[in-house]
Design a protein around this motif. Structure first.
Motif, PDB file in Angstrom:
ATOM      1  N   ILE A  30       0.890  -1.094  -0.244  1.00 18.04           N
ATOM      2  CA  ILE A  30       0.055  -0.154  -0.146  1.00 18.04           C
ATOM      3  C   ILE A  30       0.858   1.304   0.043  1.00 18.04           C
ATOM      4  CG2 ILE A  30      -1.981  -0.962   1.098  1.00 18.04           C
ATOM      5  CD1 ILE A  30      -1.343  -0.063   3.711  1.00 18.04           C
ATOM      6  N   GLY A  31       1.883   1.063   0.434  1.00 20.61           N
ATOM      7  CA  GLY A  31       2.981   2.201   0.648  1.00 20.61           C
ATOM      8  C   GLY A  31       3.517   2.533  -0.851  1.00 20.61           C
ATOM      9  N   PHE A  57       3.506   5.212  -5.972  1.00 22.56           N
ATOM     10  CA  PHE A  57       3.280   5.087  -7.430  1.00 22.56           C
ATOM     11  C   PHE A  57       2.278   6.257  -7.839  1.00 22.56           C
ATOM     12  CE2 PHE A  57       1.030   3.554 -10.995  1.00 22.56           C
ATOM     13  CZ  PHE A  57       2.107   2.938 -11.905  1.00 22.56           C
ATOM     14  N   LEU A  58       1.033   6.213  -7.148  1.00 20.54           N
ATOM     15  CA  LEU A  58       0.204   7.286  -7.596  1.00 20.54           C
ATOM     16  C   LEU A  58       0.354   8.732  -7.592  1.00 20.54           C
ATOM     17  CD1 LEU A  58      -2.910   5.437  -5.790  1.00 20.54           C
ATOM     18  CD2 LEU A  58      -2.578   5.690  -8.055  1.00 20.54           C
ATOM     19  N   PHE A  59       1.448   9.052  -6.222  1.00 26.01           N
ATOM     20  CA  PHE A  59       1.959  10.150  -6.279  1.00 26.01           C
ATOM     21  C   PHE A  59       2.830  10.823  -7.473  1.00 26.01           C
ATOM     22  CE2 PHE A  59       5.496  13.077  -5.107  1.00 26.01           C
ATOM     23  CZ  PHE A  59       4.599  14.256  -4.387  1.00 26.01           C
ATOM     24  N   GLY A  60       3.468   9.553  -7.982  1.00 25.93           N
ATOM     25  CA  GLY A  60       4.497   9.806  -8.726  1.00 25.93           C
ATOM     26  C   GLY A  60       3.649  10.327 -10.043  1.00 25.93           C
ATOM     27  N   ILE A  61       2.517   9.557 -10.420  1.00 30.34           N
ATOM     28  CA  ILE A  61       1.819   9.713 -11.737  1.00 30.34           C
ATOM     29  C   ILE A  61       1.110  11.187 -11.687  1.00 30.34           C
ATOM     30  CG2 ILE A  61      -0.166   9.018 -12.921  1.00 30.34           C
ATOM     31  CD1 ILE A  61       0.341   5.964 -12.490  1.00 30.34           C
ATOM     32  N   PHE A 109       8.837   4.837 -10.501  1.00 27.90           N
ATOM     33  CA  PHE A 109       9.458   3.690 -10.415  1.00 27.90           C
ATOM     34  C   PHE A 109       9.646   3.256  -9.156  1.00 27.90           C
ATOM     35  CE2 PHE A 109      10.089   4.575 -14.896  1.00 27.90           C
ATOM     36  CZ  PHE A 109       9.985   3.415 -15.450  1.00 27.90           C
ATOM     37  N   PHE A 110      10.038   4.174  -8.131  1.00 27.23           N
ATOM     38  CA  PHE A 110      10.506   3.608  -6.745  1.00 27.23           C
ATOM     39  C   PHE A 110       9.125   2.849  -5.999  1.00 27.23           C
ATOM     40  CE2 PHE A 110      10.791   5.090  -2.243  1.00 27.23           C
ATOM     41  CZ  PHE A 110      11.971   4.103  -1.786  1.00 27.23           C
ATOM     42  N   GLY A 111       7.916   3.466  -6.290  1.00 27.37           N
ATOM     43  CA  GLY A 111       6.717   3.080  -5.914  1.00 27.37           C
ATOM     44  C   GLY A 111       6.571   1.779  -6.576  1.00 27.37           C
ATOM     45  N   LEU A 112       6.899   1.327  -7.802  1.00 31.27           N
ATOM     46  CA  LEU A 112       6.646   0.010  -8.332  1.00 31.27           C
ATOM     47  C   LEU A 112       7.577  -0.970  -7.569  1.00 31.27           C
ATOM     48  CD1 LEU A 112       6.506   0.560 -12.314  1.00 31.27           C
ATOM     49  CD2 LEU A 112       4.909  -0.718 -10.811  1.00 31.27           C
ATOM     50  N   GLU A 113       8.876  -0.674  -7.254  1.00 28.03           N
ATOM     51  CA  GLU A 113      10.083  -1.150  -6.739  1.00 28.03           C
ATOM     52  C   GLU A 113       9.375  -2.022  -5.108  1.00 28.03           C
ATOM     53  OE1 GLU A 113      13.241  -2.390  -7.617  1.00 28.03           O
ATOM     54  OE2 GLU A 113      12.086  -2.235  -9.473  1.00 28.03           O
ATOM     55  N   LEU A 114       8.748  -0.907  -4.547  1.00 22.93           N
ATOM     56  CA  LEU A 114       8.145  -1.045  -3.221  1.00 22.93           C
ATOM     57  C   LEU A 114       6.838  -2.209  -3.519  1.00 22.93           C
ATOM     58  CD1 LEU A 114       8.094   2.217  -1.244  1.00 22.93           C
ATOM     59  CD2 LEU A 114       9.667   0.279  -0.966  1.00 22.93           C
ATOM     60  N   GLY A 171       8.287  -5.558  -4.229  1.00 23.00           N
ATOM     61  CA  GLY A 171       8.761  -6.410  -3.194  1.00 23.00           C
ATOM     62  C   GLY A 171       7.565  -6.872  -2.048  1.00 23.00           C
ATOM     63  N   GLY A 172       6.484  -6.188  -1.925  1.00 21.59           N
ATOM     64  CA  GLY A 172       5.394  -6.569  -1.180  1.00 21.59           C
ATOM     65  C   GLY A 172       4.640  -7.613  -1.961  1.00 21.59           C
TER      66      GLY A 172
END
Length: 550
Positions: free
Chosen positions: A13-14, A19-23, A146-151, A154-155
């Motif tokens: 969820i983080g 990711f949504l913030f990035g978009i 991309f950072f959000g995608l990486e997190l 992992g989840g």
């Protein structure tokens, strides 16, 4: 294998939030770079459905949100800047444009997300230039995506070992409709098809989903993204609701078509994956792009049929108000600037008609509290603003040409009247906002207050109409009447304020009711002032000093 569920959920969820913030941040940056050109692109380049597709594609690429483009389109339809058929083309283009995000994700540069975020931060915090700061927003949002995608990745990794998830995957592969439903519901919750398709790309890259199971979810993501347009259309005009429903139908029909050809479509995507040596993320991106491009090609010839169908499904009178210029022929400027000036005056007449009709709608809203009247009033106000811009630009082109002394005077009168009518439109909008405040705060006006407002409104609308007749007929006698009417309105406002203060002192009126009452009569008084400005140009052009401007 023990799974830390808390860590898995928090990471997912983080990551989704980042990711949504990035978009959103990337889209805001792109919008800032593009400036006010987005609405102009949709307004100017939707002359036919094919151009509408290209405009929808371009705007969606710029703001990174098909939902945003569709919501913008619904607003333009509601305001009368775009017809339903033009909107259908834009919606088709928006569906193609939204696939760009999936292709960006397919590049797979997650390992470099943190340096990209750092570069974006430097551009934002160490440069004062707005353009560079906006580019920094785009870069920062790109890295954050991309950072959000990486997190999220992992989840989601432990999902593969969960028996429940494995069973669900098998069920989706065997029952494509289940995948469509899951994709639809998840996208409705998240309200971003880019996010849900990004998650799908990650799951497919981790072999948590087979292609058979992933493609129906992809179709469902496209249906779910229509919820934003549907929400944007609530409480708007019938034409706007139809535009939003077209978005739903377009993706529903596309999903039905692709479910019918699911097996050959899956084989085609597998062929592309092998032939082009695509990574898993890019495979889903190509599937997403193929779905939307093919769906547009299939349905494009049936735009008229879609418009007819949605008109039948959402019945009612199409309250479309054409707010585009009808008389501004640019060819006349070069050869006959004097005639072009006459055309500008004809367009000014339409602008004045919008202000009278819009003010009537605003007061109908006060009398009935029916939102239909506020929608109409605001459509006319947007129409006034649009014509203000178009006529002003047209006049600027005329001013470069040789004009006679008489034509110069006419030019000046038209330019000044534009300003006054635009301000009248603003006061009309103020009245609508005050009535909205009254309704939302459950404010009750007394019978005396309603009667007094109606009396002042009747005198104001009569003054405004007389000013317009005097201006367009060049009638000095009528123009003098406007000045005497305006003096009555000034006196009426002073009397009504005193009577209102007495009511407040006697406890016959609430504070909120006082705000609404006083502000409405103030707006009406200023409309009368602008009426005088317009009339004075007929009585004595040299004496105009705009003491009544606000």
């Amino acid at each position: 294998m023990d799974i830390n569920y808390q860590e898995m959920i928090f990471q997912f969820i983080g990551g989704l939030g980042i990711f949504l913030f990035g978009i959103k941040y990337m889209g805001d940056g792109l919008q800032s770079v593009a400036g006010d050109r987005l609405k102009d692109i949709l307004d100017r380049f939707t002359t036919n459905p094919f151009m509408g597709v290209l405009a929808g594609l371009l705007v969606t690429v710029l703001i990174q949100s098909s939902s945003g483009t569709t919501a913008l389109t619904v607003g333009l339809v509601s305001a009368g800047f775009m017809t339903l058929r033009q909107a259908i083309g834009v919606i088709m283009g928006a569906n193609i444009g939204t696939t760009v995000t999936a292709f960006i994700i397919g590049i797979d540069i997650g390992a470099y997300s943190l340096p990209i975020i750092a570069l974006g931060s430097i551009l934002i915090f160490f440069f004062k230039n707005i353009k560079i700061t906006s580019i920094g927003q785009v870069v920062f949002g790109f890295g954050t995506l991309f950072f959000g995608l990486e997190l999220m990745s992992g989840g989601m990794k432990p999902l593969r070992s969960l028996e429940v998830f494995q069973d669900l995957t098998v069920s989706m592969a065997n029952n494509p409709i289940l995948g469509v439903v899951i994709g639809t519901i998840f996208t409705i919750i998240v309200q971003s098809s880019s996010a849900t398709i990004g998650i799908l790309q990650e799951l497919f890259s981790q072999n948590a989903l087979t292609l058979d199971a992933a493609l129906p979810v992809l179709f469902g993501d496209n249906i779910g993204t229509t919820i934003t347009a549907v929400l944007a259309s609530i409480g708007t005009s019938i034409a706007a609701r139809r535009a939003a429903f077209v978005h739903v139908l377009f993706n529903l029909f596309g999903t039905v078509i692709f479910l019918i050809i699911l097996i050959p479509f899956t084989s085609f995507i597998t062929f592309l994956q092998n032939a082009l040596n695509l990574n898993p993320e890019m495979t889903i991106a190509f599937a997403h792009g193929t779905f939307n491009v093919t769906n547009t090609i299939i349905q494009f010839p049936f735009i008229f049929a879609l418009a007819w169908l949605v008109t039948k499904l959402i019945p009612g009178e199409d309250e479309f108000i054409d707010t585009k210029p009808q008389h501004l022929n640019s060819m006349l400027i070069e050869h006959s600037p004097g005639i072009a000036l006459g055309q500008a005056k004809k367009e000014l007449k339409r602008m004045s008609d919008f202000s009278v009709t819009g003010l009537n709608e605003a007061f109908q809203f006060l009398k009935t509290s029916d939102k239909k009247h506020s929608e109409h009033a605001l459509q006319y106000e947007k129409g006034i603003n649009n014509l203000d811009k178009k006529i002003t630009n047209y006049l600027l082109d005329i001013s470069a040409k040789s004009l006679s002394v008489k034509e110069r005077d006419e030019f000046s009168n038209i330019a000044d009247a534009i300003r006054d009518i635009e301000r009248i439109g603003d006061h009309m909008e103020n009245v609508v906002e005050l009535v909205d405040y009254k309704i939302n705060k459950k404010v009750c006006l007394s019978t005396d207050e309603i009667t007094e407002l109606n009396e002042m409104y009747d005198l104001t609308i009569s003054t405004l109409k007389t000013a317009y007749t005097a201006f367009f007929d060049n009638n000095a006698a009528l123009a003098k009447n406007v000045i005497s009417y305006e003096e009555k309105i000034d006196k009426m406002e002073r009397v009504l304020r005193k009577q209102h203060i007495m009511r407040l002192n006697e406890g016959k009126c609430s504070g909120d009711a006082g705000i609404v009452f006083v502000d409405i009569i103030s707006n009406l008084e200023r409309i009368a002032d602008h009426s005088v400005n317009i009339a004075e140009s007929i009585i004595n052009p040299e004496s105009k000093n705009y003491l009544h401007s606000d």
